[in-house]
Design a protein around this motif. Structure first.
Motif, PDB file in Angstrom:
ATOM      1  N   TYR A  68       0.844  -1.051  -0.123  1.00 24.09           N
ATOM      2  CA  TYR A  68      -0.043  -0.016  -0.121  1.00 24.09           C
ATOM      3  C   TYR A  68       0.850   1.164  -0.071  1.00 24.09           C
ATOM      4  N   LYS A  69       1.931   1.184   0.693  1.00 24.20           N
ATOM      5  CA  LYS A  69       2.772   2.558   1.010  1.00 24.20           C
ATOM      6  C   LYS A  69       3.553   2.639  -0.251  1.00 24.20           C
ATOM      7  N   LEU A  70       3.933   1.564  -0.827  1.00 23.14           N
ATOM      8  CA  LEU A  70       4.732   1.543  -2.187  1.00 23.14           C
ATOM      9  C   LEU A  70       3.802   2.067  -3.281  1.00 23.14           C
ATOM     10  N   ALA A  71       2.611   1.571  -3.332  1.00 19.07           N
ATOM     11  CA  ALA A  71       1.741   2.037  -4.327  1.00 19.07           C
ATOM     12  C   ALA A  71       1.405   3.794  -4.306  1.00 19.07           C
ATOM     13  N   ASP A  72       1.318   4.129  -2.913  1.00 19.64           N
ATOM     14  CA  ASP A  72       1.217   5.641  -2.570  1.00 19.64           C
ATOM     15  C   ASP A  72       2.637   6.323  -3.331  1.00 19.64           C
ATOM     16  N   ALA A  73       3.510   5.741  -2.996  1.00 20.45           N
ATOM     17  CA  ALA A  73       4.782   6.383  -3.672  1.00 20.45           C
ATOM     18  C   ALA A  73       4.625   6.377  -5.220  1.00 20.45           C
ATOM     19  N   TYR A  74       4.421   5.276  -5.944  1.00 20.71           N
ATOM     20  CA  TYR A  74       4.397   5.199  -7.296  1.00 20.71           C
ATOM     21  C   TYR A  74       3.289   6.001  -7.732  1.00 20.71           C
ATOM     22  N   SER A  75       2.272   6.339  -7.005  1.00 17.39           N
ATOM     23  CA  SER A  75       0.977   7.235  -7.529  1.00 17.39           C
ATOM     24  C   SER A  75       1.565   8.660  -7.679  1.00 17.39           C
ATOM     25  N   ARG A  76       2.373   8.943  -6.744  1.00 18.98           N
ATOM     26  CA  ARG A  76       2.953  10.458  -6.373  1.00 18.98           C
ATOM     27  C   ARG A  76       4.030  10.557  -7.629  1.00 18.98           C
ATOM     28  N   ALA A  77       4.611   9.495  -8.250  1.00 17.19           N
ATOM     29  CA  ALA A  77       5.553   9.412  -9.393  1.00 17.19           C
ATOM     30  C   ALA A  77       4.511   9.288 -10.720  1.00 17.19           C
TER      31      ALA A  77
ATOM     32  N   LYS B 103      -8.581   6.823  -6.177  1.00 18.41           N
ATOM     33  CA  LYS B 103      -7.848   7.934  -6.693  1.00 18.41           C
ATOM     34  C   LYS B 103      -6.960   7.464  -8.038  1.00 18.41           C
ATOM     35  N   VAL B 104      -6.460   6.357  -7.910  1.00 16.99           N
ATOM     36  CA  VAL B 104      -5.455   5.868  -8.927  1.00 16.99           C
ATOM     37  C   VAL B 104      -6.523   5.633 -10.244  1.00 16.99           C
ATOM     38  N   LEU B 105      -7.421   4.856 -10.267  1.00 21.93           N
ATOM     39  CA  LEU B 105      -8.273   4.770 -11.210  1.00 21.93           C
ATOM     40  C   LEU B 105      -8.991   5.891 -11.924  1.00 21.93           C
ATOM     41  N   GLN B 106      -9.162   6.827 -11.221  1.00 20.99           N
ATOM     42  CA  GLN B 106      -9.754   8.251 -11.564  1.00 20.99           C
ATOM     43  C   GLN B 106      -8.869   8.689 -12.381  1.00 20.99           C
ATOM     44  N   LYS B 107      -7.357   8.705 -11.634  1.00 19.42           N
ATOM     45  CA  LYS B 107      -6.194   9.374 -12.646  1.00 19.42           C
ATOM     46  C   LYS B 107      -6.303   8.701 -13.988  1.00 19.42           C
TER      47      LYS B 107
ATOM     48  N   GLY C 107     -17.845  11.998  -4.865  1.00 21.84           N
ATOM     49  CA  GLY C 107     -18.423  13.178  -5.226  1.00 21.84           C
ATOM     50  C   GLY C 107     -17.626  13.812  -6.568  1.00 21.84           C
ATOM     51  N   LEU C 108     -16.469  13.831  -6.583  1.00 22.96           N
ATOM     52  CA  LEU C 108     -15.567  14.340  -7.685  1.00 22.96           C
ATOM     53  C   LEU C 108     -15.821  13.273  -8.973  1.00 22.96           C
ATOM     54  N   ALA C 109     -15.923  12.014  -8.472  1.00 19.63           N
ATOM     55  CA  ALA C 109     -15.801  11.023  -9.648  1.00 19.63           C
ATOM     56  C   ALA C 109     -17.208  11.083 -10.345  1.00 19.63           C
ATOM     57  N   TYR C 110     -18.375  11.461  -9.437  1.00 21.76           N
ATOM     58  CA  TYR C 110     -19.909  11.558 -10.241  1.00 21.76           C
ATOM     59  C   TYR C 110     -19.895  12.654 -11.040  1.00 21.76           C
TER      60      TYR C 110
END
Length: 350
Positions: free
Chosen positions: A247-256, A285-289, A318-321
């Motif tokens: 999970y933490k590594l995914a967070d780092a990759y998403s920021r990159a 968040k990632v899927l939305q991106k 709400g943002l996705a909708y």
């Protein structure tokens, strides 16, 4: 009646009248004494304290101290009630008098240290807490933790490490002791020292589980993304079954902005532990991106079903909708997110 008999009768009547008067006075005196309230006992004070009626207990103890000032351990009793009431300044004053009177009173010494600690007087609390530790070779986890935090607040980091080592029953100079201390330093926002202790734990044992993860989390918090990725990848090389590290590594990759890699890591984290909401929220968040809004909605709805009072997934949903043109659904979720956030962080009134 002859005069002599009349005089005898008069004297007898007078005597009876005096006796009746004395008897009546005695009865009245006894009635008055019985009507006076009985002074409270120390047992009554303890009973009121145990019932949580602290003000009543203090009032009874004050009355007892006035009616029987020779009662033993009055300061100790006052201090215990004040401590249990949460009035730590008053507890400190009473308990310090009690410990001065009896330095070997273990409970009064411990409560003095705790009252000082809870009042933010960490340096003053330490001698009392240390004394308690010396009395109990196998001190409680709570006592070791509180002493360790007091050491941290006074920048005695080696003392903190010794306290936490005792808490976790490891040698004070071990890699584990440095790791535990680094984790607690990070929690208390002592980042630079936490990094130093985290690096020391890795130096002592490069394969110690969770040591690289701690450094990765620290670097992620500091937005040092390449360093965070390197540490978290090392953590997974040591412990590939660690869902939090994925999970933490995914967070780092998403920021990159490596969203595909982040998605794969989040899926692994969820497969290993489906009870945590964090990976579902980040996956949304990632899927939305990535433009996969319908899948993002499903991930966020899953997070909401697990934690309906978390404002973050409601806001993201709400943002996705809104992105899909579902204005009514978007406004509902955004309004709910705002309400939940206001409830969690109410505005301070002037």
């Amino acid at each position: 009646m002859p005069p002599r008999q009349m005089r005898t009768y008069a004297r007898t009547s007078l005597l009876l009248l005096i006796l009746f008067s004395l008897l009546e006075s005695s009865v009245q005196a006894q009635s008055s004494l019985s009507a006076q309230p009985t002074p409270p006992s120390i047992e009554e004070v303890h009973r009121l304290t145990d019932q949580g009626k602290f003000d009543d207990a203090l009032a009874s103890l004050t009355e007892l101290s006035k009616s029987n000032p020779g009662t033993k351990n009055l300061d100790r009793e006052f201090g215990i009630i004040y401590y249990r009431k949460g009035d730590y300044p008053s507890a400190i004053a009473s308990l310090q008098r009690a410990t001065a009177e009896n330095p070997d009173d273990k409970e009064a010494t411990q409560l003095t240290g705790l009252s000082l600690y809870l009042s933010g007087k960490h340096a003053e609390a330490i001698p009392y807490l240390e004394k308690v530790q010396s009395w109990y070779p196998s001190a409680s986890v709570d006592a070791s933790y509180i002493l360790g935090v007091a050491y941290i607040q006074t920048k005695n980091y080696s003392g903190a490490r010794a306290a936490f080592a005792k808490m976790f029953q490891v040698p004070p100079d071990s890699a584990a002791a440095y790791l535990f201390t680094a984790r607690l330093l990070l929690r208390l926002d002592f980042g630079p020292i936490a990094e130093e202790y985290g690096r020391k734990s890795v130096e002592l044992d490069p394969k110690l589980p969770l040591a690289h993860q701690l450094l990765g989390e620290l670097y992620l918090y500091q937005s040092r993304i390449p360093e965070a990725i390197a540490q978290l990848e090392q953590e997974l090389a040591i412990n590939p079954g660690n869902p939090a590290a994925y999970y933490k590594l995914a967070d780092a990759y998403s920021r990159a902005q490596k969203f595909d890699d982040a998605e794969k890591l989040l899926q692994r984290s969820i497969w290993l532990d489906a009870t945590s909401t964090g990976p579902y929220i980040l996956l949304g968040k990632v899927l939305q991106k990535k433009g996969e809004t319908q899948l993002a909605i499903r991930a966020l709805q899953r997070a909401i079903s697990m934690d309906p009072n978390n404002d973050i997934p409601h806001h993201l949903l709400g943002l996705a909708y809104r992105g899909l043109g579902r204005s009514e659904d978007a406004e509902r979720e955004l309004k709910l997110a705002e309400q939940l956030q206001s409830r969690e962080n109410p505005k301070q009134t002037p």
